[in-house]
Design an enzyme around this catalytic site. Structure first.
Site, short mmCIF file in Angstrom:
data_model
loop_
_atom_site.label_atom_id
_atom_site.label_comp_id
_atom_site.label_asym_id
_atom_site.label_seq_id
_atom_site.Cartn_x
_atom_site.Cartn_y
_atom_site.Cartn_z
N SER A 1 -2.23 -4.03 0.11
CA SER A 1 -0.81 -3.91 -0.23
C SER A 1 -0.55 -3.17 -1.53
CB SER A 1 -0.19 -5.31 -0.33
OG SER A 1 -0.90 -6.11 -1.26
N GLU B 1 8.48 -13.40 -9.42
CA GLU B 1 7.44 -13.21 -10.44
C GLU B 1 6.14 -12.88 -9.73
OE1 GLU B 1 6.93 -16.23 -13.36
OE2 GLU B 1 9.06 -16.26 -13.94
N HIS C 1 1.61 -7.02 -7.29
CA HIS C 1 2.23 -5.85 -6.65
C HIS C 1 3.06 -5.07 -7.65
CE1 HIS C 1 1.27 -8.68 -3.34
NE2 HIS C 1 0.74 -7.57 -2.87
#
Length: 260
Positions: free
Chosen positions: A45, A227, A231
């Site tokens: 990701s 939070e 990422h």
């Protein structure tokens, strides 16, 4: 005597024309631009394209790569949220890329974040065995097709301790990536090191801007706030793409031909 002069002039003209044609051929060969190549990116990701970019503030760093490349390179971003080197193979995602690869292409390889998931046997890999051999497979398969593999260590998480010291969260996975790169003579972009420097340069508070930190109702996409220290924001992904591009120009011969 006159015939000899005519013959001599004809020989000179012929030699001049020959030199001119050779010069043109050399010029054409020199000016020939590099062929268009595909850059296949595989990983998790932190690299992947994100949906709804008009509303979603999250980006993968490979999502920003086209910003820095010219039209001689096309980014084919196959990184997917939550994937490890194991699941990327078992889901046949690597097979689909392997079947498309052609000579001159590139494959950017960054795994590690999800290979750590020891409670999930579909993703976890031992760094010294399965993870290592999965990386070797990606490298060898890529070279088999005449393409160029590039290994990347994982980007760091924003994890500061109570003393505001940035600490490691990836264990032995980046080390194994470096060892495979060394053993197989593969270009290595050490994003762990580069992003560690990046996070530290922004500091404990400032580095929040590189990630997803929002108060409730600060933006519509995260009404309950967010939070997330793994990422990336647009800023974070852009900064890391810049670092990757600079390192690629230094480590991969000829790559600067694809950079704006």
């Amino acid at each position: 005597m006159r015939n000899y002069r005519v013959l001599f002039i004809l020989i000179l003209v012929f030699q001049f024309q020959s030199c001119k044609e050779e010069s043109k051929e050399t010029e054409t060969e020199t000016e020939q631009p590099p062929q268009q190549v595909s850059i296949y990116t595989i990983g998790d990701s932190t690299m992947a394209d994100k949906r709804n970019p008009e509303e979603n503030p999250e980006r993968g760093w490979c999502q920003l790569l086209p910003t820095f490349l010219n039209d001689r390179a096309v980014v084919e971003n196959h990184a997917v949220n939550g994937r490890s080197s194991r699941s990327f193979i078992t889901e046949k995602r690597w097979d689909s890329i392997y079947n498309q690869l052609k000579e001159g292409d590139f494959v950017f390889i960054q795994f590690g974040h999800n290979d750590q998931k020891y409670k999930d046997p579909t993703r976890y890999t031992n760094p010294h065995t399965a993870y290592r051999y999965n990386l070797m497979r990606f490298v060898n398969d890529t070279r088999e097709k005449g393409a160029t593999p590039v290994l990347f260590t994982s980007i760091v998480r924003r994890r500061f301790n109570a003393d505001s010291t940035l600490v490691d969260t990836h264990g032995l996975y980046p080390l194994e990536t470096r060892l495979v790169a060394q053993e197989l003579d593969v270009p290595l972009v050490d994003l762990q090191y580069l992003t560690e420097q990046l996070e530290e340069s922004y500091g404990f508070e400032g580095s929040k801007k590189l990630h997803l930190h929002y108060q409730p109702n600060e933006i519509p996409y995260y009404p309950d706030g967010k939070e997330d220290d793994t990422h990336l924001s647009v800023l974070g992904a852009t900064e890391i793409s810049k670092l990757a591009i600079q390192s690629l120009k230094e480590k991969v011969e000829g790559f600067d031909a694809y950079v704006k």
